[in-house]
Design a protein around this motif. Sequence first.
Motif, PDB file in Angstrom:
ATOM      1  N   ASP A  67      35.592  38.981  44.129  1.00  0.00           N
ATOM      2  CA  ASP A  67      36.928  38.713  44.675  1.00  0.00           C
ATOM      3  C   ASP A  67      38.013  39.086  43.662  1.00  0.00           C
ATOM      4  O   ASP A  67      38.988  39.768  43.998  1.00  0.00           O
ATOM      5  N   ILE A  68      37.832  38.666  42.406  1.00  0.00           N
ATOM      6  CA  ILE A  68      38.837  38.933  41.353  1.00  0.00           C
ATOM      7  C   ILE A  68      39.060  40.439  41.193  1.00  0.00           C
ATOM      8  O   ILE A  68      40.198  40.898  41.070  1.00  0.00           O
ATOM      9  N   ILE A  69      37.967  41.211  41.199  1.00  0.00           N
ATOM     10  CA  ILE A  69      38.087  42.653  40.934  1.00  0.00           C
ATOM     11  C   ILE A  69      38.559  43.414  42.169  1.00  0.00           C
ATOM     12  O   ILE A  69      39.391  44.314  42.079  1.00  0.00           O
ATOM     13  N   SER A  70      38.046  43.046  43.331  1.00  0.00           N
ATOM     14  CA  SER A  70      38.377  43.862  44.506  1.00  0.00           C
ATOM     15  C   SER A  70      39.663  43.425  45.197  1.00  0.00           C
ATOM     16  O   SER A  70      40.163  44.138  46.063  1.00  0.00           O
ATOM     17  N   ASN A  71      40.208  42.277  44.786  1.00  0.00           N
ATOM     18  CA  ASN A  71      41.507  41.839  45.300  1.00  0.00           C
ATOM     19  C   ASN A  71      42.471  41.598  44.142  1.00  0.00           C
ATOM     20  O   ASN A  71      42.067  41.626  42.989  1.00  0.00           O
ATOM     21  N   LYS A  72      43.732  41.355  44.473  1.00  0.00           N
ATOM     22  CA  LYS A  72      44.744  41.135  43.429  1.00  0.00           C
ATOM     23  C   LYS A  72      44.750  39.691  42.952  1.00  0.00           C
ATOM     24  O   LYS A  72      44.671  38.769  43.756  1.00  0.00           O
ATOM     25  N   VAL A  73      44.857  39.494  41.645  1.00  0.00           N
ATOM     26  CA  VAL A  73      45.066  38.158  41.083  1.00  0.00           C
ATOM     27  C   VAL A  73      46.413  38.163  40.354  1.00  0.00           C
ATOM     28  O   VAL A  73      46.661  39.041  39.523  1.00  0.00           O
ATOM     29  N   PRO A  74      47.295  37.204  40.658  1.00  0.00           N
ATOM     30  CA  PRO A  74      48.559  37.132  39.914  1.00  0.00           C
ATOM     31  C   PRO A  74      48.326  36.672  38.476  1.00  0.00           C
ATOM     32  O   PRO A  74      47.621  35.686  38.250  1.00  0.00           O
ATOM     33  N   VAL A  75      48.886  37.417  37.531  1.00  0.00           N
ATOM     34  CA  VAL A  75      48.734  37.078  36.106  1.00  0.00           C
ATOM     35  C   VAL A  75      50.131  36.865  35.513  1.00  0.00           C
ATOM     36  O   VAL A  75      50.988  37.735  35.629  1.00  0.00           O
ATOM     37  N   GLN A  76      50.344  35.694  34.926  1.00  0.00           N
ATOM     38  CA  GLN A  76      51.602  35.432  34.212  1.00  0.00           C
ATOM     39  C   GLN A  76      51.371  35.622  32.721  1.00  0.00           C
ATOM     40  O   GLN A  76      50.555  34.938  32.122  1.00  0.00           O
ATOM     41  N   MET A  77      52.124  36.554  32.151  1.00  0.00           N
ATOM     42  CA  MET A  77      51.971  36.903  30.742  1.00  0.00           C
ATOM     43  C   MET A  77      53.150  36.368  29.935  1.00  0.00           C
ATOM     44  O   MET A  77      54.279  36.820  30.121  1.00  0.00           O
ATOM     45  N   GLU A  78      52.901  35.421  29.057  1.00  0.00           N
ATOM     46  CA  GLU A  78      53.924  34.966  28.122  1.00  0.00           C
ATOM     47  C   GLU A  78      53.651  35.613  26.762  1.00  0.00           C
ATOM     48  O   GLU A  78      52.502  35.823  26.398  1.00  0.00           O
TER      49      GLU A  78
END
Lengths: 175, 175
Positions: free
Chosen positions: B152-163
């Motif tokens: 799921d993580i690879i084949s779909n988008k995961v929102p990532v917040q980068m600080e």
Amino acid sequence: MSAGLRQLIADTQETFRTDPEKARATFKSSSNLTQGFRSEVSIRDHRLTVDEPAALGGTDSGPNPVELVLAALGTCQEITYRAYATAMGIPLESVSVELEGDIDLRGFFAVDESVRSGYKNIRANVRIKSDASDTDLQKLREIVNAHCPVLDIISNKVPVQMEMSVTRPLASREM
Amino acid sequence: MSAGLRQLIADTQETFRTDPEKARATFKSSSNLTQGFRSEVSIRDHRLTVDEPAALGGTDSGPNPVELVLAALGTCQEITYRAYATAMGIPLESVSVELEGDIDLRGFFAVDESVRSGYKNIRANVRIKSDASDTDLQKLREIVNAHCPVLDIISNKVPVQMEMSVTRPLASREM
């Protein structure tokens, strides 16, 4: 190593500009579930053990797969910071990354089919030690986030083709 | 361990149905670039070393981040096969996974901004040893691919917040 790395990056870019075929790379991994949820992974000459913690049914002999995803993202950010800081001549004394990802386990356990099985979201804190200007560090940050391979893999879709091949145990063939 | 695992899965599903809050899990990883492209990763009590091969500027003291992504996918598939085979009472003697992923390195090296930096595509071969019927194995395959977290993580988008947080080296603070 910085001058050598800067030259390596410049040479590689020139090679790929001249001959894009040389930029095609294929990476590989193979793994085998040995006992319970424990798997032994081979990547070229490297070995690692993946398992689940006891609470998720494993024997905790290594990190679990979703933790490995976070490790891949953190280390990819660090390497990309180092590479671009070197290429751009921006001083970078150190870089480290802390990551957290939230999963609603009702997805994996098929308790609610509307819940995704992977991360709902991931939070990263990239800690930089540098005496570069804020402007340079913002430029660095932007170019890193635009070119970090694992950030692209996780935050965008990657097509995955899954083949399954079945062999029959000897006992059932003899029946 | 099969009966115990089957009970653990059933109990966990019942707990999450009754109290969805208990299904919320947060996974963590922290890492630190120590030398060149080499990074030391800490995940709970587990340690691993990530590096790049010499051709990509590293010292090859461990797998690289994009290889770790493949390892995460392969082991997650295996664990998900074992878990659902157990839960569904489908015999599964062994499961192993081989993966290949293609990257056009012009993306990472910023040679062509239209080229993505991550995997263009990933191919997986899941090898099963089982005397279950083809119908049961197809059912198993479908439920695994619908519930495997890393797929799921690879084949779909995961929102990532980068600080990003910056500290100044002592030398520059003294200036």
